[in-house]
Write an enzyme that holds these catalytic residues in place. Structure first.
Site, PDB file in Angstrom:
ATOM      1  N   ASN A  21       0.870  -1.174   0.000  1.00 15.09           N
ATOM      2  CA  ASN A  21       0.000   0.000   0.000  1.00 15.09           C
ATOM      3  C   ASN A  21       0.912   1.230   0.000  1.00 15.09           C
ATOM      4  OD1 ASN A  21       0.313   1.260   2.707  1.00 15.09           O
ATOM      5  ND2 ASN A  21      -0.478  -0.706   3.449  1.00 15.09           N
ATOM      6  N   ASN A  72      -7.866  -7.894   9.537  1.00 21.75           N
ATOM      7  CA  ASN A  72      -7.950  -8.435   8.183  1.00 21.75           C
ATOM      8  C   ASN A  72      -8.119  -9.945   8.133  1.00 21.75           C
ATOM      9  OD1 ASN A  72      -5.520  -5.967   7.593  1.00 21.75           O
ATOM     10  ND2 ASN A  72      -7.644  -5.844   6.931  1.00 21.75           N
ATOM     11  N   ARG A  91       0.722 -11.455   2.088  1.00 20.31           N
ATOM     12  CA  ARG A  91      -0.073 -11.688   3.305  1.00 20.31           C
ATOM     13  C   ARG A  91      -0.785 -13.041   3.316  1.00 20.31           C
ATOM     14  NH1 ARG A  91      -3.203  -6.792   6.092  1.00 20.31           N
ATOM     15  NH2 ARG A  91      -2.974  -8.347   7.765  1.00 20.31           N
ATOM     16  N   ARG A 145      -8.663  -4.193  -2.382  1.00 18.95           N
ATOM     17  CA  ARG A 145      -8.319  -5.472  -1.750  1.00 18.95           C
ATOM     18  C   ARG A 145      -9.456  -6.489  -1.881  1.00 18.95           C
ATOM     19  NH1 ARG A 145      -3.977  -5.041   1.942  1.00 18.95           N
ATOM     20  NH2 ARG A 145      -2.558  -3.485   1.070  1.00 18.95           N
ATOM     21  N   HIS A 174      -8.524  -0.091   2.493  1.00 18.32           N
ATOM     22  CA  HIS A 174      -9.520  -0.842   3.266  1.00 18.32           C
ATOM     23  C   HIS A 174     -10.566   0.148   3.754  1.00 18.32           C
ATOM     24  CE1 HIS A 174      -6.443  -4.159   4.553  1.00 18.32           C
ATOM     25  NE2 HIS A 174      -7.271  -4.669   3.662  1.00 18.32           N
ATOM     26  N   ASP A 176     -11.869   0.370   6.566  1.00 15.78           N
ATOM     27  CA  ASP A 176     -11.616   0.856   7.933  1.00 15.78           C
ATOM     28  C   ASP A 176     -10.625   2.011   7.994  1.00 15.78           C
ATOM     29  OD1 ASP A 176      -9.144  -0.370   7.583  1.00 15.78           O
ATOM     30  OD2 ASP A 176      -9.435  -1.890   9.125  1.00 15.78           O
ATOM     31  N   CYS A 270      -7.324  -1.629  12.841  1.00 19.86           N
ATOM     32  CA  CYS A 270      -6.815  -2.818  12.148  1.00 19.86           C
ATOM     33  C   CYS A 270      -5.856  -3.633  12.995  1.00 19.86           C
ATOM     34  CB  CYS A 270      -6.255  -2.531  10.769  1.00 19.86           C
ATOM     35  SG  CYS A 270      -5.370  -1.063  10.528  1.00 19.86           S
TER      36      CYS A 270
HETATM   37  N1  ARG Z   1       0.429  -3.362   5.696  1.00 26.11           N
HETATM   38  C1  ARG Z   1      -0.909  -3.848   5.852  1.00 26.11           C
HETATM   39  C2  ARG Z   1      -1.529  -4.084   4.480  1.00 26.11           C
HETATM   40  O1  ARG Z   1      -1.297  -3.292   3.601  1.00 26.11           O
HETATM   41  C3  ARG Z   1      -1.725  -2.914   6.675  1.00 26.11           C
HETATM   42  C4  ARG Z   1      -3.095  -3.429   6.968  1.00 26.11           C
HETATM   43  C5  ARG Z   1      -3.909  -2.483   7.776  1.00 26.11           C
HETATM   44  N2  ARG Z   1      -5.182  -3.041   8.003  1.00 26.11           N
HETATM   45  C6  ARG Z   1      -6.353  -2.420   7.858  1.00 26.11           C
HETATM   46  N3  ARG Z   1      -7.416  -3.078   8.146  1.00 26.11           N
HETATM   47  N4  ARG Z   1      -6.432  -1.216   7.358  1.00 26.11           N
HETATM   48  O2  ARG Z   1      -2.252  -5.016   4.260  1.00 26.11           O
END
Ligand code: ARG
Length: 289
Positions: A21, A72, A91, A145, A174, A176, A270
């Site tokens: 991201n 997540n 991930r 995503r 995301h 959130d 998160c």
């Molecule tokens: N580095 C993680 C990603 O890009 C951060 C996730 C943060 N989570 C969230 N629910 N916003 O997946």
């Protein structure tokens, strides 16, 4: 469960070593950030406990730095756990780790049922499916995503209304990061993160006096990515402007320095996953009043 129950993850293996991201800058990450991360994670846990919550920790796994973001991992409501499938290979190794954690929670009776996402769909858990206890519906983000097709899966799995919101930019990848329903029906959100159709869907369901707009600076400080428990809101350090907006509406802020996690594009919401929510939440609270 009589207290809010959250999962967090031990940050021992957290770092920023890849970029999935636009907030992530591996070249800027250093040893000092790793030390600061463990203190930041402890402070968040303390703030949640001070707000009355019970917090349990998933163990760290080397090579899975973003395991610190359990929001997540799954969507959880009424004891049902819809397991995530991550868009990025970086991930995907988290999936079996979280599955095993949920299997243990099921064996203890903390959750009842694990549900798999159909093949071919991505969904990144409570980051893209946020339960609104006041309106009794899931706000569902998709685009960067989660797949659009996963919204119908959330609806079927939980038997609840869903509102699909297309996210307009990779910066707010995301839901959130740009949308937070609050107790009492207010919604803190960052309008530029949404497509015009998504904004129209929000405005159709949230009356103007219930909308609290976050500014660019407030959203970039990851303050929309907040945990709300009644009048209490736990979030990353907030610009003064946001403190004013929220306290004027009788919310109390607990601010935590989450800078190391913001370097990965994440904040308070998160870093947690709430497990005890049920569709009866709001009704019970009103009954008690
Ligand atoms: N580095 C993680 C990603 O890009 C951060 C996730 C943060 N989570 C969230 N629910 N916003 O997946």
């Amino acid at each position: 469960m009589d207290r809010p129950f959250f999962l967090m993850t031990d940050p021992a293996c957290f770092d920023v070593s890849y970029r999935i991201n636009p907030w992530m800058k591996p070249e800027a990450w250093g040893a000092a950030d790793a030390a600061a991360a463990s203190a930041a994670s402890r402070s968040l846990r303390t703030a949640l406990e001070a707000a009355g919550a019970h917090v349990e920790t998933v163990g760290a796994v080397r090579g899975l730095p973003d395991l610190v973001f359990p929001a997540n991992a799954a969507v959880v409501l009424d004891g049902k756990v819809l397991l995530a499938r991550f868009r990025h290979p970086e991930r995907q190794g988290e999936e079996p780790v979280f599955r095993a954690a949920f299997q243990k929670l099921k064996a203890r009776g903390v959750v009842d049922e694990l549900i798999d996402l159909p093949e071919g769909l991505f969904h990144e858990g409570a980051g893209d499916a946020i339960w609104d206890a006041e309106r009794r519906l899931f706000w569902c983000g998709y685009g960067p995503r989660s797949s659009k097709g996963a919204v119908a899966v959330v609806k079927r799995a939980f038997g609840q209304e869903t509102v699909a919101l297309e996210l307009a930019t990779e910066r707010f990848y995301h839901l959130d990061t740009c949308f937070c329903p609050l107790a009492g029906g207010k919604v803190l959100y960052y309008p530029p993160a949404f497509t015009p159709a998504a904004l129209a869907a929000i405005h159709a369901r949230v009356a103007e006096h219930d909308r609290i707009e976050a500014s660019d600076a407030e959203a970039a400080a990851f303050c929309v990515n907040a945990v709300n428990l009644g009048a209490q809101i736990v979030m990353a350090r907030a610009p003064q402007s946001l403190r004013g907006k929220l306290t004027a509406r009788d919310y109390r802020l607990a601010e935590v320095d989450l800078d190391p996690f913001i370097l990965s594009g994440g904040g308070a919401y998160c870093m947690t996953l709430r497990l005890d929510r049920t569709t009866r939440d709001a009704a019970l609270r009103y009954a008690a009043e």
